[in-house]
Design an enzyme around this catalytic site. Sequence first.
Site, short mmCIF file in Angstrom:
data_model
loop_
_atom_site.label_atom_id
_atom_site.label_comp_id
_atom_site.label_asym_id
_atom_site.label_seq_id
_atom_site.Cartn_x
_atom_site.Cartn_y
_atom_site.Cartn_z
NE ARG A 1 -3.96 0.15 1.99
CZ ARG A 1 -4.22 -0.91 2.74
NH1 ARG A 1 -3.52 -1.13 3.83
NH2 ARG A 1 -5.18 -1.74 2.41
CB ALA A 2 4.02 2.15 1.70
#
Length: 711
Positions: free
Chosen positions: A281-282
């Site tokens: 997700r980062a």
Amino acid sequence: MTTAHNTTPQYPFTAVVGMDDLRLALLLNAVSPAVGGVLVRGEKGTAKSTAVRALSALMPHVDVVGGCRFACAPDAPDPGCPDGPHETGAVEDRPTRMVELPVGASEDRLVGALDIERALSEGVKAFEPGLLADAHRGILYVDEVNLLHDHLVDLLLDAAAMGASYVEREGVSVRHAARFLLVGTMNPEEGELRPQLLDRFGLTVEVAASREPDQRVSVVRRRLAYDADPAGFAARWAAEEDELRHRIAAARELLPEVTLGDAALRQIAATCAAFEVDGMRADIVMARTATALAAWAGRTDVLEEDVRQAALLALPHRRRRNPFDAPGLDEDKLDRTLEEFGGADESTDGEDDPDPDGPDGGPDGGGPDGGGQPPQDGGPEEAPRTERPELPHQQEREAPQAPEGPDAPEAPERQEQPAAPEQSQEGAPGAGGQKAAVGATEPFRTRRLDVPGLGEGADGRRSRARTAHGRTTGARRPHGALGKLHLAATVQAAAPHQRARGRSGRGLVVRRDDLREAVREGREGNLVLFVVDASGSMAARKRMSAVKGAVLSLLLDAYQRRDKIGMITFRGTGAELALPPTSSVEAGAARLEQLPTGGRTPLSEGLLRAHEVLRVERMRDASRRPLLVVVTDGRATGGPEPVGRAARAARLLAGEGTASVVVDCEAGPVRLGLAGELARELQGTAITLDELRADSVSALVRTVQGNRKAA
């Protein structure tokens, strides 16, 4: 400009002084809602809520289907909309909504409510939309998001991730679109969000009040002017607001044309790998943020400065490995990673990089056009740009480590002697001098300590309680609005009356009096009050390190079980409230780290102080049951008649039904068993440091209730 629900103009966004990171993060989400929202962390009184609410006036208006309660877009209505199917008709043009979720909201208020009575008796889906429906295609703002109950946070973030909300009750299901810009604010002193929930926010910003007098003067002057004449103040900033509104619209139009090149994407991936963030997700959030930064700067190419700024906004809260870690990012490591995987940037011209500090424009990656900083109007607000190396990435993140409150005066002394000689830690028991603080051993997983009985406190993971979520144990008539329907009990209540009610078809004739709601049993969070012996008898280096490690482990356990915590320490001639009851275990760990030792053992003072703290907390929140954890070897040497007074104080706590655990810290081949005697006076449980470990082979399974029965 006014909002849909308030005739008083909002405080203008462009009039907010300083806080460049916060304003930038909000504007990037306005340009690209796919960034994933913003979590704003900061001390109270820093205009977090003011800035968030002011954003709504800058958002473009939206077209909605006339009469649709779910704000469907006329050109692409939701095929599953509960108010659909929509036919071509009237179109409403309305401002973007700012919907606020109160901390005390119910689940029905958030996701909406189904009329189960009509569903059972008439077979229709009568649905009353909730706040998620109101926020569709707008902004959902959660003030003090860290104080929301866990199940509400889960529902909220699931809807934000899926873009839809589902309401299901006993086989009746309703779905509607719920796409919104999620913004949360929180004060870290009141507790943290769980790491997996932190990760669901795209960006995180740390804010702190400026220490620059000129900037503080400007804040006060503007606020007073706004309070005196909101409409006139808003009119004076109308031109700046229009300019920023047009810039957001232009960036939105440019966004699809921005190219994320392979070099920038490689830098993003390398940065996330270098900082060991979990999952992917980062990487995705960084890519979307860097793209939005380029569009905000009026460019179609993503540059290294965009990647750097994206990392500073998207990664700090994803770096935490345990609840005692403050969010942060090593900017030197970030620069080395970008240099290693990026090489020279061919597009750093003067227009894109006006900051004299260099091509990266200081720690935030450039000025208003290069790295995407929001515009300022000159004057006192320009001053903070020369100070940005200190705000907010470094100065604020170190703030939780600074001692506050009762033990603040001792901080300089502790900091001057972090490496005291070994012999200074091992003075004779009862020595009067203060010894330097020692470090804690590594925390470990502890056994669960329960409060006996069945409570009705806030949802958590420690003691048994009647809760809105958990296993069903029975049914009852609803008090007020119907909660979770107990279908079998409802049918059983309605069945005997079907003939009298003239039932003729297959449907069941259900009346309001027939409805039964489920009684559920789950677990609650408690108030865990630590009373820690810091006297000379505990001062041996290895012994105190083990004690601190045990308390640190219990703090970690309290965090995981969603408890409130407090800490009292006693030594010398008295006791002090080192940490007032709070949800921030991070603050508790900081106070524990700085705890000095030495002096006599005023055990009675520690217990009496605990009694007073619990009395006050009981008046504040009677439903949150306390658990007293006394960490001591049981000796009492301070004050007049120390042993008898300590016993009377213990019986006072026991008489009020306070559940207690005594962690016996006595060491050596000869043991006096004083901690066990204290536990008996408290009508609680005594366990050793070894038995506290969940993985201890020799430890017996002990609960608070067990010893209370034995007493």
